[in-house]
Write an enzyme that holds these catalytic residues in place. Sequence first.
Site, PDB file in Angstrom:
ATOM      1  N   ASP A 192      -3.511   4.897   0.580  1.00 14.67           N
ATOM      2  CA  ASP A 192      -4.152   4.231   0.021  1.00 14.67           C
ATOM      3  C   ASP A 192      -3.386   1.842   0.727  1.00 14.67           C
ATOM      4  OD1 ASP A 192      -5.846   2.100  -0.694  1.00 14.67           O
ATOM      5  OD2 ASP A 192      -6.102   2.824  -2.277  1.00 14.67           O
ATOM      6  N   HIS A 193      -3.929   2.215   2.127  1.00 15.37           N
ATOM      7  CA  HIS A 193      -3.325   1.267   2.636  1.00 15.37           C
ATOM      8  C   HIS A 193      -3.719  -0.529   1.709  1.00 15.37           C
ATOM      9  CE1 HIS A 193      -7.591   0.336   4.202  1.00 15.37           C
ATOM     10  NE2 HIS A 193      -6.879  -1.300   4.461  1.00 15.37           N
ATOM     11  N   HIS A 255     -10.079   2.036  -3.800  1.00 13.61           N
ATOM     12  CA  HIS A 255      -8.730   0.686  -3.164  1.00 13.61           C
ATOM     13  C   HIS A 255      -9.550  -0.346  -5.002  1.00 13.61           C
ATOM     14  CE1 HIS A 255      -8.675   1.575   0.483  1.00 13.61           C
ATOM     15  NE2 HIS A 255      -9.316   1.114   1.031  1.00 13.61           N
TER      16      HIS A 255
END
Length: 509
Positions: A192-193, A255
């Site tokens: 998950d950037h 996110h």
Amino acid sequence: MPEQPLTGHNCPGDPCTIVIFGASGDLTKRKLLPALYNLKVLRLMPENFAVVGVAVTDGDDAAYRAKTTAEIKEFATRPVDDAEWDDFQKRMYYLQGDFNNIETFHRLGDKIKEAQAAWNLSGNVLFYLAVSPTFFAKVVDQLGAVGLTNQTPDAWRRVIIEKPFGHDLASARELNENLSKNLEESQVFRIDHYLGKETVQNIMVFRFGNSIFEPIWNRRYIDYVQITVAEELGVELRGGYYDHSGVLRDMVQNHILSVLSLIAMEPPSSISGDSVRNEKVKVLEAIRPMDPEQVISNTVRGQYGPGLIGGTRVPAYRSEPDVNPQSNTETFVAMKLFVENWRWAEVPFFIRSGKRLAQHTTQVVIGFRRAPLLLFGEDVQTNSKPNRLVLHVQPDEGITLDIHAKRPGPNINLVNVPLDFSYSDFGEGMAATGYETLLYDCMIGETTLFHRYDSVDASWRIVTPILDVWQALPARAFPNYDSGTWGPEASDALLAKSGHAWHHYPLKG
């Protein structure tokens, strides 16, 4: 002043071969290769490494090296040093093949052996699946069939997959079942950037490294929490994907719930590995899934119409390329959630995310309760705003704490004074893509910033009931907000019902 490591570590990663499936795609050229190059410049890449690109596009080693040499000059986040890149590109290999063909994976095994022999590498291999999620299970099945997922005590094998991790709860569980046929959970790195962003990582330091905040980080002192992820951009060229996804799947399920869990979790026993992930999962499990009536009363969905962004007229979502002209896909969501545990009981967590909104910003707002006594008069107390803490995640990273102070003069007049900290105070920002820390952590086996399967499952249990109600009751008023605004009016009404309002903090720059 020498540039500091992006990761907080000073030791290079483990020697390994990095295999990138989807090597000719946008993610590879825009993010992955520039991130690996940055790690090399910072001496965080192992001295011995190789990169093997795999894709369906025709090519060979020489052609791929020439292609990436042109691309790195366009997409690198720092000036490209010719000597550094020359050493990097010599370590790159390319394999053209069909992911559905087992022969491709036999040849991949040979290519890995070729790279290992050339660069004196051990058996460590990192597989990055920069491909459509429809290929995740297939690629892992093929890797397992030829023995490339098999580990030994002296050689690890790790697989990185990008979101989405399923389309709903059932598909997420099916994907995990398929992955687990060939991989242990410790081998799967769900990237998950968003968790690579500096301020997101700093949440734990802010909470647990400062004794003045943790004692008041609970329902006794905090009135509400707001998380906003707003974009000025529309769907751009992602209409085909987005129209089958929507903002709830694209942003909230991964996110936003990840950020929420960092805000709400209990202190972990350590800051690495499963200690942090255990506490994050507990938060998600404490968010009770909504029943249909709660979905209707506690969620808002929206879709943007035409409007103005930065003085430029932009089209409605339904007019975007590859979007159904009658689409009911949401581009905005707002909702009220409750973390039903001892620390957070009855504290509302308001979250919202959307495209074509008034400002590009990601912020977390912690609203504290008012002081209990009207020491300075009812008018002063009523008109003053409660203390608020704002974590600015992007585009300008920093922290703001609103406090009360007396305005100079003979009368007692309270004013709100912002105490500001900006990451720019540390000097020029790091030349980063956002993937450096995550790739480095994969190489050293640090799992803290990656999603474990139980957290994926827990987040889908929260989101899926909302998706089910929305599917059963299609939106009738889309589009219901103009581009360049803060979303549909119902979003403001959602908070007004409990006496709250969204906060729109200016950018820090």
